[in-house]
Scaffold this motif. Structure first.
Motif, PDB file in Angstrom:
ATOM      1  N   LEU A  99      29.651  38.250  38.850  1.00 33.70           N
ATOM      2  CA  LEU A  99      29.235  37.873  40.210  1.00 33.70           C
ATOM      3  C   LEU A  99      28.827  36.404  40.164  1.00 33.70           C
ATOM      4  O   LEU A  99      28.274  35.956  39.158  1.00 33.70           O
ATOM      5  CB  LEU A  99      28.002  38.657  40.644  1.00 33.70           C
ATOM      6  CG  LEU A  99      28.144  40.143  40.885  1.00 33.70           C
ATOM      7  CD1 LEU A  99      26.757  40.751  41.075  1.00 33.70           C
ATOM      8  CD2 LEU A  99      29.007  40.389  42.114  1.00 33.70           C
ATOM      9  N   GLU A 100      29.016  35.673  41.263  1.00 35.10           N
ATOM     10  CA  GLU A 100      28.622  34.272  41.308  1.00 35.10           C
ATOM     11  C   GLU A 100      27.123  34.109  41.065  1.00 35.10           C
ATOM     12  O   GLU A 100      26.341  35.043  41.226  1.00 35.10           O
ATOM     13  CB  GLU A 100      28.959  33.667  42.677  1.00 35.10           C
ATOM     14  CG  GLU A 100      30.435  33.591  42.980  1.00 35.10           C
ATOM     15  CD  GLU A 100      30.977  34.858  43.595  1.00 35.10           C
ATOM     16  OE1 GLU A 100      30.286  35.904  43.535  1.00 35.10           O
ATOM     17  OE2 GLU A 100      32.101  34.811  44.129  1.00 35.10           O
ATOM     18  N   SER A 101      26.745  32.879  40.742  1.00 32.22           N
ATOM     19  CA  SER A 101      25.338  32.573  40.466  1.00 32.22           C
ATOM     20  C   SER A 101      24.448  32.850  41.678  1.00 32.22           C
ATOM     21  O   SER A 101      24.880  32.762  42.828  1.00 32.22           O
ATOM     22  CB  SER A 101      25.206  31.106  40.059  1.00 32.22           C
ATOM     23  OG  SER A 101      25.657  30.260  41.098  1.00 32.22           O
ATOM     24  N   PRO A 105      33.900  25.146  42.645  1.00 38.39           N
ATOM     25  CA  PRO A 105      33.731  26.391  43.399  1.00 38.39           C
ATOM     26  C   PRO A 105      34.423  27.494  42.623  1.00 38.39           C
ATOM     27  O   PRO A 105      35.053  27.235  41.597  1.00 38.39           O
ATOM     28  CB  PRO A 105      34.482  26.096  44.698  1.00 38.39           C
ATOM     29  CG  PRO A 105      35.593  25.192  44.267  1.00 38.39           C
ATOM     30  CD  PRO A 105      35.055  24.370  43.116  1.00 38.39           C
ATOM     31  N   SER A 106      34.316  28.719  43.090  1.00 31.26           N
ATOM     32  CA  SER A 106      35.073  29.795  42.461  1.00 31.26           C
ATOM     33  C   SER A 106      36.571  29.495  42.618  1.00 31.26           C
ATOM     34  O   SER A 106      36.995  28.948  43.631  1.00 31.26           O
ATOM     35  CB  SER A 106      34.705  31.137  43.090  1.00 31.26           C
ATOM     36  OG  SER A 106      34.764  31.063  44.496  1.00 31.26           O
ATOM     37  N   ALA A 107      37.363  29.862  41.595  1.00 32.32           N
ATOM     38  CA  ALA A 107      38.768  29.461  41.532  1.00 32.32           C
ATOM     39  C   ALA A 107      39.681  30.450  42.252  1.00 32.32           C
ATOM     40  O   ALA A 107      40.604  31.021  41.663  1.00 32.32           O
ATOM     41  CB  ALA A 107      39.192  29.292  40.078  1.00 32.32           C
ATOM     42  N   ASN A 108      39.415  30.679  43.547  1.00 32.14           N
ATOM     43  CA  ASN A 108      40.207  31.587  44.371  1.00 32.14           C
ATOM     44  C   ASN A 108      40.535  30.888  45.682  1.00 32.14           C
ATOM     45  O   ASN A 108      39.801  29.990  46.095  1.00 32.14           O
ATOM     46  CB  ASN A 108      39.405  32.863  44.668  1.00 32.14           C
ATOM     47  CG  ASN A 108      38.046  32.541  45.270  1.00 32.14           C
ATOM     48  OD1 ASN A 108      37.238  31.847  44.636  1.00 32.14           O
ATOM     49  ND2 ASN A 108      37.792  32.998  46.476  1.00 32.14           N
ATOM     50  N   PRO A 109      41.618  31.293  46.366  1.00 36.12           N
ATOM     51  CA  PRO A 109      41.833  30.776  47.711  1.00 36.12           C
ATOM     52  C   PRO A 109      40.613  31.117  48.569  1.00 36.12           C
ATOM     53  O   PRO A 109      40.041  32.198  48.439  1.00 36.12           O
ATOM     54  CB  PRO A 109      43.079  31.517  48.187  1.00 36.12           C
ATOM     55  CG  PRO A 109      43.783  31.955  46.942  1.00 36.12           C
ATOM     56  CD  PRO A 109      42.683  32.226  45.947  1.00 36.12           C
ATOM     57  N   SER A 148      32.756  36.717  56.856  1.00 36.31           N
ATOM     58  CA  SER A 148      33.910  37.314  56.176  1.00 36.31           C
ATOM     59  C   SER A 148      34.240  36.481  54.952  1.00 36.31           C
ATOM     60  O   SER A 148      34.489  35.297  55.036  1.00 36.31           O
ATOM     61  CB  SER A 148      35.125  37.367  57.101  1.00 36.31           C
ATOM     62  OG  SER A 148      36.270  37.734  56.345  1.00 36.31           O
ATOM     63  N   HIS A 149      34.234  37.122  53.786  1.00 32.95           N
ATOM     64  CA  HIS A 149      34.442  36.423  52.526  1.00 32.95           C
ATOM     65  C   HIS A 149      34.847  37.484  51.532  1.00 32.95           C
ATOM     66  O   HIS A 149      34.696  38.668  51.797  1.00 32.95           O
ATOM     67  CB  HIS A 149      33.116  35.755  52.129  1.00 32.95           C
ATOM     68  CG  HIS A 149      33.306  34.466  51.397  1.00 32.95           C
ATOM     69  ND1 HIS A 149      33.568  33.287  52.038  1.00 32.95           N
ATOM     70  CD2 HIS A 149      33.267  34.156  50.072  1.00 32.95           C
ATOM     71  CE1 HIS A 149      33.675  32.317  51.139  1.00 32.95           C
ATOM     72  NE2 HIS A 149      33.498  32.817  49.933  1.00 32.95           N
ATOM     73  N   TYR A 150      35.347  37.077  50.375  1.00 31.52           N
ATOM     74  CA  TYR A 150      35.694  38.050  49.325  1.00 31.52           C
ATOM     75  C   TYR A 150      36.656  39.100  49.853  1.00 31.52           C
ATOM     76  O   TYR A 150      36.621  40.253  49.438  1.00 31.52           O
ATOM     77  CB  TYR A 150      34.425  38.747  48.792  1.00 31.52           C
ATOM     78  CG  TYR A 150      33.335  37.795  48.422  1.00 31.52           C
ATOM     79  CD1 TYR A 150      33.401  37.113  47.209  1.00 31.52           C
ATOM     80  CD2 TYR A 150      32.274  37.540  49.267  1.00 31.52           C
ATOM     81  CE1 TYR A 150      32.415  36.209  46.860  1.00 31.52           C
ATOM     82  CE2 TYR A 150      31.285  36.635  48.920  1.00 31.52           C
ATOM     83  CZ  TYR A 150      31.372  35.977  47.720  1.00 31.52           C
ATOM     84  OH  TYR A 150      30.407  35.095  47.387  1.00 31.52           O
ATOM     85  N   ILE A 200      38.959  37.386  47.239  1.00 30.91           N
ATOM     86  CA  ILE A 200      38.155  37.940  46.143  1.00 30.91           C
ATOM     87  C   ILE A 200      38.032  36.905  45.019  1.00 30.91           C
ATOM     88  O   ILE A 200      39.007  36.257  44.664  1.00 30.91           O
ATOM     89  CB  ILE A 200      38.817  39.217  45.580  1.00 30.91           C
ATOM     90  CG1 ILE A 200      39.087  40.236  46.693  1.00 30.91           C
ATOM     91  CG2 ILE A 200      37.946  39.842  44.491  1.00 30.91           C
ATOM     92  CD1 ILE A 200      39.959  41.408  46.243  1.00 30.91           C
ATOM     93  N   SER A 201      36.826  36.767  44.457  1.00 32.55           N
ATOM     94  CA  SER A 201      36.609  35.791  43.387  1.00 32.55           C
ATOM     95  C   SER A 201      37.302  36.228  42.092  1.00 32.55           C
ATOM     96  O   SER A 201      37.474  37.415  41.843  1.00 32.55           O
ATOM     97  CB  SER A 201      35.114  35.614  43.144  1.00 32.55           C
ATOM     98  OG  SER A 201      34.507  35.106  44.310  1.00 32.55           O
ATOM     99  N   PRO A 202      37.696  35.248  41.263  1.00 35.19           N
ATOM    100  CA  PRO A 202      38.451  35.531  40.041  1.00 35.19           C
ATOM    101  C   PRO A 202      37.548  35.723  38.825  1.00 35.19           C
ATOM    102  O   PRO A 202      36.668  34.911  38.560  1.00 35.19           O
ATOM    103  CB  PRO A 202      39.283  34.261  39.852  1.00 35.19           C
ATOM    104  CG  PRO A 202      38.420  33.182  40.430  1.00 35.19           C
ATOM    105  CD  PRO A 202      37.567  33.805  41.500  1.00 35.19           C
TER     106      PRO A 202
HETATM  107 MG    MG Z   1      33.409  31.312  46.189  1.00 39.92          MG
END
Ligand code: MG
Ligand code: TXA
Length: 314
Positions: free
Chosen positions: A178-180, A141-145, A227-229, A149-151
């Protein structure tokens, strides 16, 4: 508390990262989209640690990263449409969701017990070298809590996950940012998440519009929570100027605190979105006001992330 190693983007760093993956450890690594938090997708203990480190709900499945289209075919039931899309856009910022093969040999935690699997072949040279050196499937997954916000830099990863993961392979800033884009292929081709590959490009190749299932709050891609990012600051969208106490994230020529793209390039804005949000969020402002972004091409993914960043928090 784990000591998090910062690994250089050279042969020794890649070898060390691959060694960590083989030992069941967690390694963050750069992809062209965002940094991923990788673990051996066949090792349930390692995959379980991804969910712990991120604070990610177990019902939210992970994307498996592989080095080639041929390797992807060993984990999912392939189709003509998968072939067309993968030949055109892999390696690159596209994830395909396909029926999971019974003999895939992956941890059930990866798919959250769904009968489908999300796979992608990343384009970033370091990601490719790491996948080749490790020689196995990497769940990432993206390497963020979870929910934050994504890293897009190693420093973002450290800021969110220091002490919870074994290593970060430092490849500098992610070029797409931005993610895929996620396409479901378990039925008619369906857009499940806007991302770094524009919807228009996929539709042009297929010759027809995609079905669309990206409604915020609807858990089609189960991680597409409303709610995300989320930054710490509040977000105000469609702003044309900053109110007192606000910072303004601009787009196109305008006075502002930081600008996503002074020339109005959506590609540049995509690459700057998460780094600029990280920077503005590190300041004192209680609200980040954000200029309107056109709802076309990569602008759709940018607006999707901004809407979720602005959504009421759970
Ligand atoms: Mg993510
Ligand atoms: O660019 C990317 O995709 C990055 C890099 C690291 O590759 N990864 C990423 O992973 O964004 P993550 O976990 O933050 O987002 C994966 C999304 C989630 O929304 C998840 O619910 C969805 O993919 N997903 C995973 N498996 C799925 C499946 N079988 N069916 C539908 N959605 C799935």
């Amino acid at each position: 508390m784990t000591k998090t190693e910062l690994l250089p983007p050279d042969a020794a760093g890649i070898a060390r990262a691959a060694q960590h993956l083989a030992a069941g450890a967690l390694v963050a690594f750069p992809t062209e989209t965002v940094y991923g938090l990788g673990a051996d997708a066949r090792n349930s203990l390692a995959v379980a640690r991804i969910f712990e480190a991120k604070g990610r709900p177990r019902f939210n499945p992970l994307i498996v990263h592989v080095a080639s289209l041929e390797l992807a075919q060993t984990y999912v039931h392939w189709s003509h449409q998968a072939e067309v899309l993968a030949r055109a856009f892999w390696p690159g910022p596209l994830t395909l969701v396909l029926p999971l093969r019974a003999d895939a040999g992956l941890s059930d935690l990866v798919t959250a017990d769904l009968p489908s699997l999300a796979v992608r072949v990343p384009a970033h040279p370091l990601a490719r070298q790491l996948l080749t050196a490790f020689n196995g499937p990497v769940a990432a997954p993206s390497a963020n809590p979870s929910g934050r916000i994504s890293p897009t830099t190693a420093a973002h990863v450290i800021a969110g996950l220091d002490g919870r993961i074994e290593a970060v392979l430092d490849g500098g800033p992610c070029p797409v940012g931005l993610e895929s884009t996620i396409i479901g292929l378990t039925g008619e081709p369906t857009l499940l998440r806007h991302g770094g590959l524009a919807q228009e490009q996929i539709e042009a190749l297929l010759g027809h519009p995609l079905q669309q299932d990206t409604t915020p709050g609807k858990l089609t891609a189960p991680g597409q929570m409303e709610s995300h990012y989320a930054p710490n600051a509040r977000i105000r969208l469609h702003a044309t100027s900053a109110a007192p106490g606000e910072v303004l994230l601009g787009f196109g020529p305008m006075p502002c605190t930081l600008n996503l793209s002074p020339t109005g390039s959506l590609t540049e804005a995509a690459a700057n979105l998460f780094p600029h949000l990280h920077r503005l969020d590190a300041g004192d402002a209680t609200t980040i006001a954000i200029a309107p972004i056109p709802e076309t091409g990569l602008g759709r993914a940018i607006n999707d992330r901004l809407r979720r960043a602005a959504a009421p928090r759970p």
